[in-house]
Design an enzyme around this catalytic site. Structure first.
Site, PDB file in Angstrom:
ATOM      1  N   MET A  99      -1.594 155.867  16.340  1.00 38.48           N
ATOM      2  CA  MET A  99      -1.572 154.517  16.582  1.00 38.48           C
ATOM      3  C   MET A  99      -2.323 154.291  18.150  1.00 38.48           C
ATOM      4  SD  MET A  99       2.472 153.715  15.557  1.00 38.48           S
ATOM      5  CE  MET A  99       3.096 154.713  16.312  1.00 38.48           C
ATOM      6  N   GLY A 187       0.934 152.803  22.263  1.00 37.98           N
ATOM      7  CA  GLY A 187       0.203 154.029  22.020  1.00 37.98           C
ATOM      8  C   GLY A 187       0.915 155.334  21.649  1.00 37.98           C
ATOM      9  N   SER A 188       0.764 155.939  20.400  1.00 41.45           N
ATOM     10  CA  SER A 188       1.716 156.770  19.977  1.00 41.45           C
ATOM     11  C   SER A 188       1.242 157.492  18.617  1.00 41.45           C
ATOM     12  CB  SER A 188       2.989 156.654  20.171  1.00 41.45           C
ATOM     13  OG  SER A 188       2.999 155.035  19.392  1.00 41.45           O
ATOM     14  N   ARG A 189       2.209 158.224  18.327  1.00 40.64           N
ATOM     15  CA  ARG A 189       1.847 158.615  16.724  1.00 40.64           C
ATOM     16  C   ARG A 189       3.131 159.057  16.155  1.00 40.64           C
ATOM     17  NH1 ARG A 189      -0.579 164.802  17.173  1.00 40.64           N
ATOM     18  NH2 ARG A 189       0.538 165.861  15.648  1.00 40.64           N
TER      19      ARG A 189
END
Length: 220
Positions: A99, A187-189
């Site tokens: 993301m 912001g990440s995953r």
């Protein structure tokens, strides 16, 4: 659907204080220099957009694994689920959804089931698109037991900018596909570990929509 609903989405409560802070900063910037104030307005709009929480239409067919996050499929590979979940150490197919700061960051349950375990682990803040982020970065892991007894793991991973993982559920919480279970700021995953023998139906680079895009068919 009208034009306003196309561009104006509900905002998740987690974002209210951040939008208020950005708006207050924008007011101060206007007092300093008007162009800076307009920059503050743009950042405030972005902050609202980051925390948007639109309604999603989740497929109702049983045995589907639905994407828990908006973003791009960045990795598909065999990997052992996080040890802290207490699952078997057999490698499973891991589908990673990256993301960026413009994606919706509300996370949704990929399957129907009961939360078996939740394990938070502090860590570093490498770029979430990198493979080593699954091992080294701060993460929150959730194991969900489905009706057939199989487990599926979903891991929230902090990224280069992210500094806060939020999980809304607790062990023994019953979930349905598409239900909101968490959020990661800035912001990440998310990693999804599919049950043994289940093949993904997505490809690298594919755009995912949380609560809507099918990752796999458990009967496939």
């Amino acid at each position: 659907m009208n034009m306003a609903s196309t561009f104006i989405k509900p905002m998740h409560p987690e974002g209210r204080r951040f939008v208020a802070i950005f708006a207050a900063i924008a007011v101060v910037l206007f007092l300093i220099w008007q162009p800076l104030g307009w920059l503050g307005v743009l950042l405030t709009v972005w902050c609202y957009y980051f925390f948007r929480d639109p309604e999603r239409v989740t497929p109702q067919r049983a045995d589907l694994v639905i994407s828990p996050a908006d973003g791009i499929v960045s990795l598909i590979e065999p990997a052992v689920p996080p040890a802290e979940l207490g699952m078997a150490d057999t490698p499973l197919t891991r589908v990673s959804v990256f993301m960026n700061v413009f994606n919706c960051h509300v996370n949704r349950a990929p399957v129907s089931g009961t939360v078996k375990a939740i394990a938070y682990r502090p860590g570093k803040f490498f770029n979430a698109s990198l493979d080593k982020a699954s091992v080294d970065n701060e993460r929150n892991s959730v194991a969900i037991t489905m009706a057939d007894g199989r487990d599926i793991a979903v891991v929230q991973i902090a990224g280069l900018v992210a500094r806060r993982i939020v999980c809304f559920v607790k062990p023994d919480t019953a979930l349905v596909p598409g239900e909101r279970f968490g959020l990661i700021r800035f912001g990440s995953r998310l990693d999804v570990y599919l049950p043994e023998g289940v093949a993904p139906l997505v490809s690298l680079g594919q755009t995912m929509v949380a609560g809507e895009t099918v990752i796999a068919d458990l009967k496939g």
